[in-house]
Design a protein around this motif. Structure first.
Motif, mmCIF file in Angstrom:
data_model
loop_
_atom_site.group_PDB
_atom_site.id
_atom_site.type_symbol
_atom_site.label_atom_id
_atom_site.label_comp_id
_atom_site.label_asym_id
_atom_site.label_seq_id
_atom_site.Cartn_x
_atom_site.Cartn_y
_atom_site.Cartn_z
ATOM 1 N N ASP A 32 0.921 -1.289 0.159
ATOM 2 C CA ASP A 32 0.023 0.026 0.130
ATOM 3 C C ASP A 32 0.927 1.276 0.002
ATOM 4 O OD1 ASP A 32 -2.342 -1.540 0.123
ATOM 5 O OD2 ASP A 32 -2.776 -1.225 2.169
ATOM 6 N N VAL A 33 1.944 1.141 0.704
ATOM 7 C CA VAL A 33 2.776 2.312 0.696
ATOM 8 C C VAL A 33 3.445 2.591 -0.571
ATOM 9 C CG1 VAL A 33 5.348 3.221 1.565
ATOM 10 C CG2 VAL A 33 3.508 2.166 3.296
ATOM 11 N N LEU A 34 3.997 1.440 -1.371
ATOM 12 C CA LEU A 34 4.557 1.466 -2.385
ATOM 13 C C LEU A 34 3.414 2.123 -3.501
ATOM 14 C CD1 LEU A 34 6.811 0.821 -4.386
ATOM 15 C CD2 LEU A 34 5.797 -1.427 -4.714
ATOM 16 N N ASP A 35 2.261 1.602 -3.667
ATOM 17 C CA ASP A 35 1.124 2.255 -4.383
ATOM 18 C C ASP A 35 0.907 3.562 -4.082
ATOM 19 O OD1 ASP A 35 -0.713 1.776 -6.354
ATOM 20 O OD2 ASP A 35 -2.455 1.977 -4.886
ATOM 21 N N ALA A 36 0.780 4.236 -2.949
ATOM 22 C CA ALA A 36 0.693 5.634 -2.704
ATOM 23 C C ALA A 36 1.824 6.404 -3.064
ATOM 24 C CB ALA A 36 0.558 5.553 -1.111
ATOM 25 N N GLU A 37 3.117 5.792 -3.009
ATOM 26 C CA GLU A 37 4.242 6.664 -3.753
ATOM 27 C C GLU A 37 4.249 6.561 -5.213
ATOM 28 O OE1 GLU A 37 7.510 5.329 0.053
ATOM 29 O OE2 GLU A 37 7.116 4.166 -1.818
ATOM 30 N N ILE A 38 3.863 5.432 -5.716
ATOM 31 C CA ILE A 38 3.650 5.614 -7.312
ATOM 32 C C ILE A 38 2.709 6.498 -7.653
ATOM 33 C CG2 ILE A 38 2.944 4.380 -9.189
ATOM 34 C CD1 ILE A 38 4.463 1.866 -7.988
ATOM 35 N N THR A 39 1.524 6.634 -6.757
ATOM 36 C CA THR A 39 0.475 7.623 -7.181
ATOM 37 C C THR A 39 1.155 9.092 -7.025
ATOM 38 O OG1 THR A 39 -1.219 6.172 -6.504
ATOM 39 C CG2 THR A 39 -1.627 8.686 -6.472
ATOM 40 N N LEU A 40 2.042 9.356 -5.947
ATOM 41 C CA LEU A 40 2.643 10.565 -5.840
ATOM 42 C C LEU A 40 3.554 10.960 -7.135
ATOM 43 C CD1 LEU A 40 3.705 10.563 -1.907
ATOM 44 C CD2 LEU A 40 1.628 11.876 -3.264
ATOM 45 N N ILE A 41 4.238 10.113 -7.688
ATOM 46 C CA ILE A 41 5.166 10.137 -8.722
ATOM 47 C C ILE A 41 4.477 10.672 -9.811
ATOM 48 C CG2 ILE A 41 6.940 9.242 -10.280
ATOM 49 C CD1 ILE A 41 7.543 7.499 -7.763
ATOM 50 N N TYR A 42 3.529 10.012 -10.113
ATOM 51 C CA TYR A 42 2.388 10.220 -11.393
ATOM 52 C C TYR A 42 1.690 11.434 -10.978
ATOM 53 C CZ TYR A 42 3.520 5.959 -13.653
ATOM 54 O OH TYR A 42 4.311 4.698 -14.339
ATOM 55 N N ALA A 43 1.326 12.030 -9.915
ATOM 56 C CA ALA A 43 0.820 12.984 -9.713
ATOM 57 C C ALA A 43 1.332 14.296 -10.019
ATOM 58 C CB ALA A 43 0.354 13.157 -8.177
ATOM 59 N N GLU A 44 2.904 14.284 -9.974
ATOM 60 C CA GLU A 44 3.690 15.450 -10.548
ATOM 61 C C GLU A 44 3.389 15.752 -12.031
ATOM 62 O OE1 GLU A 44 5.870 17.118 -8.676
ATOM 63 O OE2 GLU A 44 5.123 16.038 -6.883
ATOM 64 N N ASP A 45 3.001 14.707 -12.798
ATOM 65 C CA ASP A 45 2.551 15.353 -14.084
ATOM 66 C C ASP A 45 1.138 15.825 -14.119
ATOM 67 O OD1 ASP A 45 4.961 13.841 -14.937
ATOM 68 O OD2 ASP A 45 3.959 12.048 -15.327
ATOM 69 N N HIS A 46 0.543 15.985 -13.199
ATOM 70 C CA HIS A 46 -0.667 16.391 -13.244
ATOM 71 C C HIS A 46 -0.918 17.660 -12.110
ATOM 72 C CE1 HIS A 46 -1.839 13.339 -16.043
ATOM 73 N NE2 HIS A 46 -1.245 12.338 -15.130
ATOM 74 N N GLY A 47 0.083 18.234 -12.161
ATOM 75 C CA GLY A 47 -0.073 19.289 -11.278
ATOM 76 C C GLY A 47 0.300 19.153 -9.835
ATOM 77 N N GLY A 48 0.763 18.037 -9.633
ATOM 78 C CA GLY A 48 1.332 17.835 -8.229
ATOM 79 C C GLY A 48 0.200 16.645 -7.315
ATOM 80 N N PRO A 49 0.733 16.385 -6.082
ATOM 81 C CA PRO A 49 -0.161 15.594 -5.388
ATOM 82 C C PRO A 49 -0.994 16.300 -4.825
ATOM 83 C CG PRO A 49 2.419 15.506 -4.859
ATOM 84 C CD PRO A 49 2.108 16.259 -5.865
ATOM 85 N N ARG A 58 0.440 8.761 4.294
ATOM 86 C CA ARG A 58 0.572 8.929 5.596
ATOM 87 C C ARG A 58 -0.339 7.815 6.304
ATOM 88 N NH1 ARG A 58 -0.652 14.102 4.949
ATOM 89 N NH2 ARG A 58 -2.419 14.086 6.031
ATOM 90 N N ARG A 59 -1.508 7.517 6.036
ATOM 91 C CA ARG A 59 -2.190 6.359 6.439
ATOM 92 C C ARG A 59 -1.411 4.997 6.173
ATOM 93 N NH1 ARG A 59 -8.582 6.987 5.954
ATOM 94 N NH2 ARG A 59 -8.687 8.830 7.481
ATOM 95 N N ALA A 60 -1.155 4.884 4.730
ATOM 96 C CA ALA A 60 -0.304 3.587 4.490
ATOM 97 C C ALA A 60 0.764 3.457 5.249
ATOM 98 C CB ALA A 60 -0.013 3.509 2.939
ATOM 99 N N GLU A 61 1.788 4.622 5.677
ATOM 100 C CA GLU A 61 2.700 4.405 6.515
ATOM 101 C C GLU A 61 2.534 4.080 7.807
ATOM 102 O OE1 GLU A 61 5.706 7.514 4.120
ATOM 103 O OE2 GLU A 61 4.514 8.177 5.756
ATOM 104 N N ALA A 62 1.393 4.579 8.330
ATOM 105 C CA ALA A 62 1.012 4.247 9.739
ATOM 106 C C ALA A 62 0.554 2.805 9.917
ATOM 107 C CB ALA A 62 -0.237 5.157 10.089
#
Length: 81
Positions: A32-49, A58-62
């Protein structure tokens, strides 16, 4: 020079499968953390997370922290008390 790996000829034992089953909540939380991090990376192409993307991370890390603590408590009888 190429080295070849020996073929796997044995199946996992019942004990191996039990260990994997016991560790599965931690494995799933780490995925889940890995998936959330990938989402953050791809969000950079669409104006940022978005704030929701950061909250998801944060929830995944918790969840990883809770799963690791739970696994450690279950596997170390001294900490169960």
């Amino acid at each position: 020079m190429r080295t070849h790996l020996a073929p796997v000829t044995t199946e996992p034992t019942t004990a191996d499968l039990a260990e994997i089953d016991a560790e599965w909540p931690l494995i799933a939380a780490e995925l889940d953390v890995l998936d959330a991090e990938i989402t953050l990376i791809y969000a950079e192409d669409h104006g940022g997370p978005s704030p929701l993307d950061w909250r998801r991370l944060r929830r995944a890390e918790a969840r990883v922290t809770r799963a690791a603590t739970d696994l450690n408590t279950r596997t170390d009888p001294r900490r169960a008390a």
